[in-house]
Design a protein around this motif. Structure first.
Motif, PDB file in Angstrom:
ATOM      1  N   THR A  71       0.526  -3.641  -8.114  1.00 19.91           N
ATOM      2  CA  THR A  71       1.022  -2.322  -8.467  1.00 19.91           C
ATOM      3  C   THR A  71       1.541  -1.613  -7.224  1.00 19.91           C
ATOM      4  N   ALA A  72       2.204  -0.492  -7.439  1.00 20.83           N
ATOM      5  CA  ALA A  72       2.652   0.319  -6.297  1.00 20.83           C
ATOM      6  C   ALA A  72       1.450   0.833  -5.521  1.00 20.83           C
ATOM      7  N   ALA A  73       0.378   1.126  -6.243  1.00 19.55           N
ATOM      8  CA  ALA A  73      -0.855   1.577  -5.580  1.00 19.55           C
ATOM      9  C   ALA A  73      -1.426   0.462  -4.703  1.00 19.55           C
ATOM     10  N   ASP A  74      -1.371  -0.789  -5.195  1.00 18.59           N
ATOM     11  CA  ASP A  74      -1.845  -1.916  -4.388  1.00 18.59           C
ATOM     12  C   ASP A  74      -1.033  -2.026  -3.093  1.00 18.59           C
TER      13      ASP A  74
ATOM     14  N   THR B 290       2.230  -3.141 -13.102  1.00 20.78           N
ATOM     15  CA  THR B 290       2.130  -4.381 -12.345  1.00 20.78           C
ATOM     16  C   THR B 290       3.442  -5.162 -12.364  1.00 20.78           C
ATOM     17  N   ASP B 291       3.723  -5.852 -11.260  1.00 20.64           N
ATOM     18  CA  ASP B 291       4.879  -6.754 -11.217  1.00 20.64           C
ATOM     19  C   ASP B 291       4.430  -8.135 -11.688  1.00 20.64           C
ATOM     20  N   ILE B 292       5.303  -9.142 -11.581  1.00 27.30           N
ATOM     21  CA  ILE B 292       4.962 -10.456 -12.111  1.00 27.30           C
ATOM     22  C   ILE B 292       3.855 -11.133 -11.303  1.00 27.30           C
ATOM     23  N   TRP B 293       3.541 -10.606 -10.116  1.00 29.42           N
ATOM     24  CA  TRP B 293       2.447 -11.133  -9.307  1.00 29.42           C
ATOM     25  C   TRP B 293       1.157 -10.325  -9.492  1.00 29.42           C
TER      26      TRP B 293
END
Length: 246
Positions: free
Chosen positions: A225-228, A219-222
């Protein structure tokens, strides 16, 4: 104003270097020039201690030039007066220069002489980092065998990986992987190289990163994910690569 062109130096075969395994074994011209530099008039009024200090500051730069010229004999002479790991004003050692220029033979010689492959320049570059950036795969392998590891700041590595992905530089991404880099390193926004590859809809890069151990669930800071990212943009082919339902 008129300037006369300097006369060409006469041909002298004694100044031609001998080469074995691409390493120059003689460069008398370089040694002669070096000697003149170290005896410049501005050194005459200095104390012996000052002269020696100046010499020590100059030597690493001369050593780097020897590496660039494949001039191992001249380098050996210089190393008699300086440590093999001495760096110039930017912290570049002879090993840094060998790895940046891809000079495998010189790097092996320096390792044999006790040179280390973990020192950082003032810019934070290690010899391994320079070999990665220049995509010298054989050198990366040699350095790893001699204990080199990727030691840069994780965020900096994450940013470099993302830049490589955005530039579609597959060889550079592979160079990072070959050096044992964690391919899930994140930038200051928590984004990974895989985030960037999905954003650019680069299926080939996504496939490569997955082979190299990248995870689509970081997950990034928001909290994304890359999957999202793939689901949001209905990137069916990439979701298949992630082994996720479409």
């Amino acid at each position: 104003m008129y300037f006369e062109e300097p006369e060409a130096e006469p041909y002298d075969p004694l100044f031609l270097p001998l080469s074995i395994s691409k390493i120059k074994l003689r460069n008398r011209q370089f040694l002669r020039t070096l000697g003149l530099v170290l005896k410049l008039p501005w050194l005459k009024n200095k104390t012996p201690e000052d002269v020696e200090s100046i010499h020590q500051m100059l030597m690493p730069s001369f050593a780097g030039r020897c590496v660039e010229n494949d001039d191992f004999v001249s380098l050996q002479e210089i190393l008699k007066r300086m440590d093999v790991d001495a760096g110039n004003y930017d912290g570049y050692t002879a090993m840094h220069t060998a790895c940046e220029t891809g000079n495998i033979d010189m790097a092996i010689q320096l390792l044999t002489l006790g040179g280390t492959c973990q020192l950082e320049t003032r810019f934070g570059y290690t010899p391994l980092h320079l070999a990665i950036k220049k995509k010298h795969f054989d050198l990366i392998k040699i350095l790893i065998q001699h204990g080199a590891t990727v030691t840069q700041n994780p965020v900096r590595i994450g940013m470099d990986l993302i830049k490589a992905v955005l530039a579609k530089d597959y060889r550079l991404v592979h160079a990072w992987f070959s050096a044992g880099t964690n391919m899930n390193q994140r930038d200051y926004n928590g984004r990974t190289a895989l985030h960037a590859a999905v954003e650019k809809r680069n299926e080939l890069m996504v496939s490569k990163l997955l082979q190299y151990g990248a995870s689509p669930e970081i997950t990034d800071i928001w909290g994304r994910t890359a999957a999202d990212e793939a689901r949001k943009n209905n990137l069916h082919d990439i979701l298949v690569l992630f082994n996720l339902p479409i």
